[in-house]
Motif scaffolding. Structure first.
Motif, PDB file in Angstrom:
ATOM      1  N   LEU A 156     -69.806 101.213   6.960  1.00 44.21           N
ATOM      2  CA  LEU A 156     -71.081 102.085   6.425  1.00 44.21           C
ATOM      3  C   LEU A 156     -71.727 100.908   5.398  1.00 44.21           C
ATOM      4  N   THR A 157     -72.542 100.103   6.027  1.00 40.86           N
ATOM      5  CA  THR A 157     -73.255  99.252   5.612  1.00 40.86           C
ATOM      6  C   THR A 157     -74.839  99.804   5.724  1.00 40.86           C
ATOM      7  N   ALA A 158     -75.037 100.964   6.436  1.00 43.07           N
ATOM      8  CA  ALA A 158     -76.587 101.492   6.323  1.00 43.07           C
ATOM      9  C   ALA A 158     -76.518 102.899   6.644  1.00 43.07           C
ATOM     10  N   ILE A 159     -77.007 103.701   5.981  1.00 42.94           N
ATOM     11  CA  ILE A 159     -77.263 105.216   6.128  1.00 42.94           C
ATOM     12  C   ILE A 159     -78.541 105.434   6.688  1.00 42.94           C
ATOM     13  N   THR A 160     -78.542 106.222   7.983  1.00 46.82           N
ATOM     14  CA  THR A 160     -79.803 106.338   8.692  1.00 46.82           C
ATOM     15  C   THR A 160     -80.223 107.696   8.991  1.00 46.82           C
ATOM     16  N   GLY A 161     -81.200 107.875   9.593  1.00 47.57           N
ATOM     17  CA  GLY A 161     -81.789 108.993   9.842  1.00 47.57           C
ATOM     18  C   GLY A 161     -83.359 109.239  10.256  1.00 47.57           C
ATOM     19  N   PHE A 162     -83.612 110.518  10.222  1.00 49.62           N
ATOM     20  CA  PHE A 162     -85.167 110.452  10.479  1.00 49.62           C
ATOM     21  C   PHE A 162     -85.883 111.521   9.927  1.00 49.62           C
ATOM     22  N   ALA A 163     -87.020 111.680   9.580  1.00 48.21           N
ATOM     23  CA  ALA A 163     -87.762 112.762   9.111  1.00 48.21           C
ATOM     24  C   ALA A 163     -89.336 113.140   9.530  1.00 48.21           C
ATOM     25  N   LEU A 164     -89.659 114.282   9.216  1.00 46.78           N
ATOM     26  CA  LEU A 164     -90.861 114.566   9.745  1.00 46.78           C
ATOM     27  C   LEU A 164     -91.611 115.639   8.883  1.00 46.78           C
ATOM     28  N   ASP A 165     -92.922 115.764   8.952  1.00 47.96           N
ATOM     29  CA  ASP A 165     -93.651 116.656   8.096  1.00 47.96           C
ATOM     30  C   ASP A 165     -94.519 117.669   9.196  1.00 47.96           C
ATOM     31  N   SER A 166     -95.057 118.785   8.638  1.00 50.17           N
ATOM     32  CA  SER A 166     -96.070 119.455   9.299  1.00 50.17           C
ATOM     33  C   SER A 166     -97.128 119.806   8.323  1.00 50.17           C
ATOM     34  N   PRO A 167     -98.266 120.102   8.543  1.00 46.32           N
ATOM     35  CA  PRO A 167     -98.788 120.076  10.144  1.00 46.32           C
ATOM     36  C   PRO A 167     -98.926 118.623  10.589  1.00 46.32           C
ATOM     37  N   GLN A 168     -98.838 117.444   9.901  1.00 45.48           N
ATOM     38  CA  GLN A 168     -98.708 116.211  10.540  1.00 45.48           C
ATOM     39  C   GLN A 168     -97.630 115.337  10.320  1.00 45.48           C
ATOM     40  N   ALA A 169     -96.803 115.288  11.329  1.00 45.55           N
ATOM     41  CA  ALA A 169     -95.309 114.680  11.543  1.00 45.55           C
ATOM     42  C   ALA A 169     -95.198 113.485  10.762  1.00 45.55           C
ATOM     43  N   SER A 170     -96.477 112.631  10.591  1.00 44.11           N
ATOM     44  CA  SER A 170     -96.216 111.403   9.918  1.00 44.11           C
ATOM     45  C   SER A 170     -96.508 111.141   8.530  1.00 44.11           C
ATOM     46  N   LYS A 171     -96.894 112.328   7.987  1.00 45.75           N
ATOM     47  CA  LYS A 171     -97.119 112.317   6.747  1.00 45.75           C
ATOM     48  C   LYS A 171     -95.802 112.557   5.574  1.00 45.75           C
ATOM     49  N   VAL A 172     -94.855 111.859   6.062  1.00 45.17           N
ATOM     50  CA  VAL A 172     -93.607 111.807   5.300  1.00 45.17           C
ATOM     51  C   VAL A 172     -93.834 110.479   4.237  1.00 45.17           C
ATOM     52  N   ILE A 223     -83.299 114.439   8.842  1.00 45.95           N
ATOM     53  CA  ILE A 223     -81.915 114.591   9.572  1.00 45.95           C
ATOM     54  C   ILE A 223     -81.195 113.533   9.162  1.00 45.95           C
ATOM     55  N   LEU A 224     -80.000 113.535   8.780  1.00 50.28           N
ATOM     56  CA  LEU A 224     -78.912 112.455   8.453  1.00 50.28           C
ATOM     57  C   LEU A 224     -78.351 112.130   9.937  1.00 50.28           C
ATOM     58  N   GLY A 225     -78.471 110.944  10.346  1.00 49.83           N
ATOM     59  CA  GLY A 225     -77.968 110.460  11.745  1.00 49.83           C
ATOM     60  C   GLY A 225     -76.555 109.722  11.372  1.00 49.83           C
ATOM     61  N   TYR A 226     -76.311 108.959  10.561  1.00 45.62           N
ATOM     62  CA  TYR A 226     -75.271 108.344  10.273  1.00 45.62           C
ATOM     63  C   TYR A 226     -75.017 108.102   8.597  1.00 45.62           C
ATOM     64  N   PRO A 227     -73.697 108.491   8.378  1.00 53.19           N
ATOM     65  CA  PRO A 227     -72.469 108.599   8.936  1.00 53.19           C
ATOM     66  C   PRO A 227     -72.607 110.028   9.694  1.00 53.19           C
ATOM     67  N   ALA A 228     -72.144 110.091  10.920  1.00 57.36           N
ATOM     68  CA  ALA A 228     -72.121 111.430  11.730  1.00 57.36           C
ATOM     69  C   ALA A 228     -70.744 111.940  11.942  1.00 57.36           C
ATOM     70  N   SER A 229     -69.705 111.536  11.484  1.00 53.99           N
ATOM     71  CA  SER A 229     -68.222 111.878  11.394  1.00 53.99           C
ATOM     72  C   SER A 229     -67.443 112.069  10.023  1.00 53.99           C
ATOM     73  N   ASP A 230     -66.462 112.788  10.103  1.00 54.98           N
ATOM     74  CA  ASP A 230     -65.663 112.894   8.950  1.00 54.98           C
ATOM     75  C   ASP A 230     -64.793 111.719   8.408  1.00 54.98           C
ATOM     76  N   TYR A 231     -64.772 110.892   9.594  1.00 55.96           N
ATOM     77  CA  TYR A 231     -64.067 109.416   8.996  1.00 55.96           C
ATOM     78  C   TYR A 231     -65.003 108.183   9.603  1.00 55.96           C
ATOM     79  N   VAL A 232     -65.210 107.275   8.627  1.00 58.52           N
ATOM     80  CA  VAL A 232     -65.794 106.049   8.947  1.00 58.52           C
ATOM     81  C   VAL A 232     -65.219 104.615   8.550  1.00 58.52           C
ATOM     82  N   ASN A 233     -65.315 103.580   9.188  1.00 57.27           N
ATOM     83  CA  ASN A 233     -64.520 102.387   8.928  1.00 57.27           C
ATOM     84  C   ASN A 233     -65.567 101.387   8.415  1.00 57.27           C
TER      85      ASN A 233
END
Length: 289
Positions: A31-47, A19-29
């Motif tokens: 942007l020093t970091a691009i952030t988000g989160f991720a998960l796997d199945s069957p073990q969520a932590s195995k990314v 999942i892409l968390g930031y940027p989250a809008s069509d306009y930004v002023n």
């Protein structure tokens, strides 16, 4: 007795997701970091990692992509990308200054999670693991231009005394031009300096809160209309402060603008702040002999 041995293992053929968390809008002023989160199945932590593709211009045919050091020719989806180790539950790509975000460019970010056994997330969905945006760091500008006095435009620059006000008009501009920049709103503060009160268009009252501001209509510049027949701008409506518009006085108008990237105009003076004497009372004269 025959020696026996055994091994245990798990089978993972499930695709991870990001999942892409930031940027989250069509306009930004910023942007020093691009952030988000991720998960796997069957073990969520195995990314194992998250791949981040940053390209320009956004759309079906980007021409350049960021490789972590330079902008290079774009040759296909996720042929060139930067990677963030891990990713569960959160990941961050710290953007180096060399990326040199520029105004007037439409950028695109896509992410792809890869788990520890090599399964790769398939495809992107806009608003989930894909986002396009404009970079805009320029401040918009709003000015006070004139009022309608007896139905005629009276410029603030040459008319500090007014006897009739029905509409405040102004101009506004933003850089870069749309769609690379986008104006959000213009704020107008109206202060009665004689009484120390401020107009609240939402409540239809003069109040003592000095932070009160009013949104204006963004049509051909901007305008703020007040008419006693218009419910939400009944200027004769006062409060227990005995503040009202129809009795006249000294009024100060302050205006500033905001754009969609979050840039807020400062108040440099000039025609961002105007003080006028409003006198709707006709003079009286008499013959003494």
């Amino acid at each position: 007795v025959v020696n026996q041995s055994s091994n245990s293992f798990s089978c993972d053929n499930q695709l991870p997701s990001s999942i892409l968390g930031y940027p989250a809008s069509d306009y930004v002023n910023d942007l020093t970091a691009i952030t988000g989160f991720a998960l796997d199945s069957p073990q969520a932590s195995k990314v194992g990692r998250v791949d981040v593709e940053i390209s320009r211009p956004a759309g079906a045919n980007p021409t350049q992509v960021w490789n972590g050091t330079n902008w290079v020719a774009y040759t296909g989806s996720f042929n060139t990308y930067v990677s963030v180790a891990g990713g569960y539950p959160n990941w961050t790509y710290n953007v180096p200054p060399a990326i040199n975000w520029s105004e007037g460019v439409y950028y695109q970010v896509k992410t792809r999670a890869v788990d520890t056994v090599g399964n790769k997330e398939s495809g992107t969905t806009y608003g989930v693991n894909e986002r396009a945006f404009y970079y805009d760091v320029s401040l918009p500008t709003a000015t006070l231009v004139n009022v309608l006095e007896d139905g005629v435009a009276a410029p603030f620059a040459s008319r500090p005394y007014l006897h009739d006000i029905k509409q405040i008009n102004g101009a506004v501009s933003d850089y870069p031009d749309f769609p690379y920049g986008k104006l959000s709103t213009v704020k107008l503060k109206i202060a009665n300096l004689d009484k120390g009160c401020y107009w609240n268009d939402a409540s239809g009252l003069w109040e003592t809160n000095s932070t009160l501001e009013n949104n204006v209509d963004l049509v051909s510049g901007w305008s703020f209309l007040y008419d006693q027949n218009d419910f939400h701008v009944s200027w004769s409506t006062g409060s227990n402060l005995a503040c009202n518009w129809i009795n006249g006085g000294i009024f100060k108008f302050t205006v500033y603008s905001l754009d969609a990237a979050g840039n807020v105009e400062t108040h440099p003076g000039g025609l961002n702040n105007v003080t006028v004497v409003y006198d709707p009372q006709k003079p009286l004269s008499s013959l003494t002999n």
